[in-house]
Design a protein around this motif. Structure first.
Motif, PDB file in Angstrom:
ATOM      1  N   ALA A  91      -4.706  -3.081  -8.058  1.00  0.00           N
ATOM      2  CA  ALA A  91      -4.113  -1.674  -7.950  1.00  0.00           C
ATOM      3  C   ALA A  91      -3.837  -1.223  -9.355  1.00  0.00           C
ATOM      4  N   ASP A  92      -3.145  -2.098 -10.081  1.00  0.00           N
ATOM      5  CA  ASP A  92      -3.064  -1.486 -11.471  1.00  0.00           C
ATOM      6  C   ASP A  92      -4.263  -1.270 -12.234  1.00  0.00           C
TER       7      ASP A  92
ATOM      8  N   ARG B  13       8.538  -5.233  -3.033  1.00  0.00           N
ATOM      9  CA  ARG B  13       8.230  -5.548  -4.283  1.00  0.00           C
ATOM     10  C   ARG B  13       8.507  -4.636  -5.309  1.00  0.00           C
ATOM     11  N   PHE B  14       9.163  -4.857  -6.273  1.00  0.00           N
ATOM     12  CA  PHE B  14       9.688  -3.666  -7.409  1.00  0.00           C
ATOM     13  C   PHE B  14       8.559  -2.860  -7.931  1.00  0.00           C
ATOM     14  N   ASN B  15       7.671  -3.357  -8.329  1.00  0.00           N
ATOM     15  CA  ASN B  15       6.206  -2.945  -9.112  1.00  0.00           C
ATOM     16  C   ASN B  15       5.435  -2.066  -8.394  1.00  0.00           C
ATOM     17  N   SER B  16       5.193  -2.660  -6.963  1.00  0.00           N
ATOM     18  CA  SER B  16       4.326  -1.871  -6.138  1.00  0.00           C
ATOM     19  C   SER B  16       5.276  -0.440  -5.453  1.00  0.00           C
ATOM     20  N   LEU B  17       6.377  -0.762  -5.282  1.00  0.00           N
ATOM     21  CA  LEU B  17       7.285   0.151  -4.920  1.00  0.00           C
ATOM     22  C   LEU B  17       7.216   1.343  -6.062  1.00  0.00           C
ATOM     23  N   PHE B  18       7.484   1.071  -7.445  1.00  0.00           N
ATOM     24  CA  PHE B  18       7.309   2.051  -8.322  1.00  0.00           C
ATOM     25  C   PHE B  18       6.070   2.726  -8.302  1.00  0.00           C
ATOM     26  N   ARG B  19       5.084   1.923  -8.524  1.00  0.00           N
ATOM     27  CA  ARG B  19       3.531   2.516  -8.651  1.00  0.00           C
ATOM     28  C   ARG B  19       3.061   3.216  -7.588  1.00  0.00           C
TER      29      ARG B  19
ATOM     30  N   ASP C  30      -5.547   7.776  -6.099  1.00  0.00           N
ATOM     31  CA  ASP C  30      -5.568   7.858  -4.351  1.00  0.00           C
ATOM     32  C   ASP C  30      -5.817   6.359  -4.077  1.00  0.00           C
ATOM     33  N   ALA C  31      -6.888   5.487  -4.652  1.00  0.00           N
ATOM     34  CA  ALA C  31      -7.239   4.284  -4.287  1.00  0.00           C
ATOM     35  C   ALA C  31      -6.004   3.251  -4.497  1.00  0.00           C
ATOM     36  N   ALA C  32      -5.462   3.434  -5.885  1.00  0.00           N
ATOM     37  CA  ALA C  32      -4.228   2.769  -6.450  1.00  0.00           C
ATOM     38  C   ALA C  32      -3.158   2.733  -5.413  1.00  0.00           C
ATOM     39  N   PHE C  33      -2.936   3.929  -4.856  1.00  0.00           N
ATOM     40  CA  PHE C  33      -1.857   4.228  -3.731  1.00  0.00           C
ATOM     41  C   PHE C  33      -1.927   3.361  -2.734  1.00  0.00           C
ATOM     42  N   GLY C  34      -3.232   3.319  -2.079  1.00  0.00           N
ATOM     43  CA  GLY C  34      -3.563   2.512  -0.830  1.00  0.00           C
ATOM     44  C   GLY C  34      -3.558   1.219  -1.387  1.00  0.00           C
ATOM     45  N   GLN C  35      -3.762   0.658  -2.062  1.00  0.00           N
ATOM     46  CA  GLN C  35      -3.660  -0.880  -2.560  1.00  0.00           C
ATOM     47  C   GLN C  35      -2.179  -1.424  -2.706  1.00  0.00           C
ATOM     48  N   TYR C  36      -1.496  -0.538  -3.407  1.00  0.00           N
ATOM     49  CA  TYR C  36      -0.153  -0.869  -3.351  1.00  0.00           C
ATOM     50  C   TYR C  36       0.580  -0.795  -2.068  1.00  0.00           C
ATOM     51  N   ILE C  37       0.278   0.026  -1.075  1.00  0.00           N
ATOM     52  CA  ILE C  37       0.828  -0.036   0.235  1.00  0.00           C
ATOM     53  C   ILE C  37       0.224  -1.389   1.023  1.00  0.00           C
ATOM     54  N   LEU C  38      -0.940  -1.804   0.702  1.00  0.00           N
ATOM     55  CA  LEU C  38      -1.172  -3.011   1.281  1.00  0.00           C
ATOM     56  C   LEU C  38      -0.544  -4.148   0.738  1.00  0.00           C
ATOM     57  N   VAL C  39      -0.128  -4.429  -0.570  1.00  0.00           N
ATOM     58  CA  VAL C  39       0.902  -5.318  -1.059  1.00  0.00           C
ATOM     59  C   VAL C  39       2.040  -5.115  -0.656  1.00  0.00           C
ATOM     60  N   LEU C  40       2.633  -3.936  -0.289  1.00  0.00           N
ATOM     61  CA  LEU C  40       4.216  -3.967   0.389  1.00  0.00           C
ATOM     62  C   LEU C  40       4.040  -4.256   1.950  1.00  0.00           C
TER      63      LEU C  40
END
Length: 559
Positions: free
Chosen positions: A483-484, A509-515, A493-503
């Motif tokens: 995602a980073d 997770r701090f970094n995924s919530l922020f990003r 848009d693609a990054a947002f989707g990956q951060y949601i999968l992490v969460l």
């Protein structure tokens, strides 16, 4: 009539004592060869040594039965050293008690930890040999002994997972033969967890074990094995919430066990309940420090370091760098751990790496080294790989690609060693690090298409296997790294989707919530930006100095 009653009483007593009678004692030579751990049971908790309620009936005298229940309670909380001491006490007083040797074999099994060492396997095998030499035992006791014997059979030529499957098969038969026996059911559930495949994302074994344990929990909520194994059974993404009640109860069931104080944090970590994780691991670390002092250990107890790793992880997810740094500084003062094993070395590797990577402090990451230098790193290639992986990421992000490639070469050598050892799980973990490292090297060389492909593959590979129970989580999730990379290429848009999968896998997770919030903000998706920024501020330490919190706060104040 009275004489008849007295005769019957004496006859019953004789039968009860038969399995633990001294006239079937093994030879002194056999007992000496066991090299049993002996000494006082150490508890750093309530003065009455509360380890939970166990009633595992064997044919024994009242005193032996009480000692046996204490030993099994310790065993259920993975207090293996003290459990062995308790079984040794029974052997010293009643050396003809076959089930005491079963207990010694179980203490050296470690079903949900690293596989037993050669010394563990030799001791367990010898204990089984002695147990089988004692003929006075019930059919059920024989079944328990035969079940664990299958784990030790041909241990030098059979891999640990195959032996765990054999143990599970035997425990299933035992459970079916004695369906009303609580301990048979509990140990069968444990065997299901021990033989589960890390690649099985349907959690077949865990669901089967969970049904058994949940039904037992309803009638025996103070049993340490039931509540402990419920936590292990559901320690996976998507099902961790099923163990939340047990997690919140375990410390009250066995408050004298340092492991019981730590274990709830496995579920709290899965659910992103950082404050609860911090509370329990603080208690666990304190109890472990107390234990080391009371036991006269040389150095620190390994359970203390295990708690520190989880503690640092929770602090970092709250953005509490000050508390995390204090733990890191304290860890740097620890030069000796007893026993020297995978848990302590893992903590030495993971904690400095986490502090650097979670903060994207690439300069600190680039300077990571194997500390302490006297730790047996050569015996733990997976743990060593964590340090080289963290250093690789640090070097890449500070522009030193050549040095990063050297770290990649080291990872490849460590991976080859694990493959040669047939350690599939750890080899795969290092392979994921290798692919992530290759991805970021390619990214730095402006080969973005190849980099994203490699990083996506690493993320998928990591999702296909479960994490080891020794760790609260990867030092940096591969999917978050993917995602980073998408974020860095402005694919928000693609990054947002990956951060949601992490969460979804690792809530809060701090970094995924922020990003996730930042990606949404850059996409002008104000609803999702607001949602994830609010979640971030809700879990963050109010005194945190992380710059991400200022960004989130400024956005919300404008809304």
């Amino acid at each position: 009539m009275n004489n008849t009653k007295e005769y019957v009483c004496l006859l019953v007593q004789a039968v009860l004592l038969m399995a633990c009678a001294d006239h079937t004692t093994p030879s002194a030579k056999m007992l000496d060869e066991l090299q049993l751990k002996r000494g006082q049971i150490i508890a750093c908790g309530p003065p009455d040594k509360e380890f939970g309620t166990v009633d595992f009936r064997i044919t024994a005298s009242k005193n032996v039965q009480e000692d046996f229940n204490t030993a099994v309670a310790l065993l259920h909380s993975f207090e293996y050293d003290d459990a062995e001491k308790a079984f040794a006490k029974i052997i010293d007083e009643s050396p003809g008690c076959a089930m005491a040797y079963w207990g010694v074999a179980m203490c050296n099994f470690h079903p949900l930890w690293e596989p037993p060492t050669e010394a563990n396997l030799k001791k367990g095998s010898k204990a089984i040999e002695i147990a089988n030499s004692i003929k006075q035992r019930s059919p059920k006791e024989t079944a328990f002994i035969n079940a664990i014997a299958l784990y030790y059979k041909d241990w030098s030529a059979t891999d640990p997972h195959s032996r765990a499957v054999r143990f599970e098969d035997a425990m299933q038969q035992l459970h079916q033969a004695y369906p009303d026996d609580r301990e048979a059911a509990i140990f069968y559930a444990l065997s299901l967890d021990a033989s589960s495949a890390p690649t099985d994302k349907s959690y077949t074994h865990q669901i089967k074990a969970g049904k058994i344990l949940d039904s037992l929990y309803a009638v025996a909520p103070n049993h340490p094995g039931i509540v402990h194994y419920i936590i292990h059974t559901y320690d996976y993404p998507g099902i961790a919430h099923l163990a939340l009640n047990a997690a919140r109860r375990y410390a009250d069931v066995a408050p004298s066990s340092a492991h019981a104080l730590h274990m709830p944090s496995h579920i709290f970590t899965r659910l992103g309940l950082w404050d609860e994780s911090i509370r329990m691991n603080t208690r666990s670390v304190e109890a472990a420090q107390c234990y080391a002092q009371a036991a006269g250990l040389k150095g620190h107890w390994d359970e203390e370091l295990h708690g520190i790793d989880y503690l640092v992880y929770a602090y970092l997810q709250k953005g509490d760098n000050s508390a995390a740094e204090k733990q890191l500084q304290y860890l740097s003062t620890i030069k000796e751990v007893s026993p020297s094993n995978f848990k302590g070395v893992y903590t030495f590797a993971a904690v400095p790496c986490r502090v650097a990577l979670e903060n994207k402090d690439w300069k600190a990451a680039a300077q990571l080294a194997l500390q302490p230098a006297n730790a047996p790193w050569e015996n733990y290639p997976w743990q060593e790989a964590i340090v080289h992986f963290g250093k690789l990421l640090g070097l890449v992000h500070t522009g030193n690609v050549h040095a990063a490639e050297t770290e990649l070469t080291t990872l490849e050598a460590l991976h080859a060693g694990l493959v040669k050892q047939n350690d599939t799980y750890k080899a795969r973990q290092v392979e994921i690090q290798m692919n992530a490292g290759k991805a970021w090297i390619a990214f730095t060389n402006k080969e973005h298409t190849q980099a994203l492909s490699l990083m996506e593959a690493a993320a998928s590979q990591e999702d296909s296997v479960s994490k080891s129970p020794v760790t609260p989580g990867e030092v940096l999730p591969a999917r978050e790294l993917y995602a980073d990379m998408l974020f860095e290429t402005h694919q928000y848009d693609a990054a947002f989707g990956q951060y949601i999968l992490v969460l979804k896998k690792s809530p809060n997770r701090f970094n995924s919530l922020f990003r996730a919030g930042r990606s949404a903000e850059l996409l002008a998706d104000h609803a999702n930006a607001t949602k994830y920024y609010k979640q971030l501020l809700a879990i963050a330490d109010p005194h945190s100095t992380r710059s991400e919190l200022k960004t989130a706060d400024m956005f919300l104040k404008k809304r």
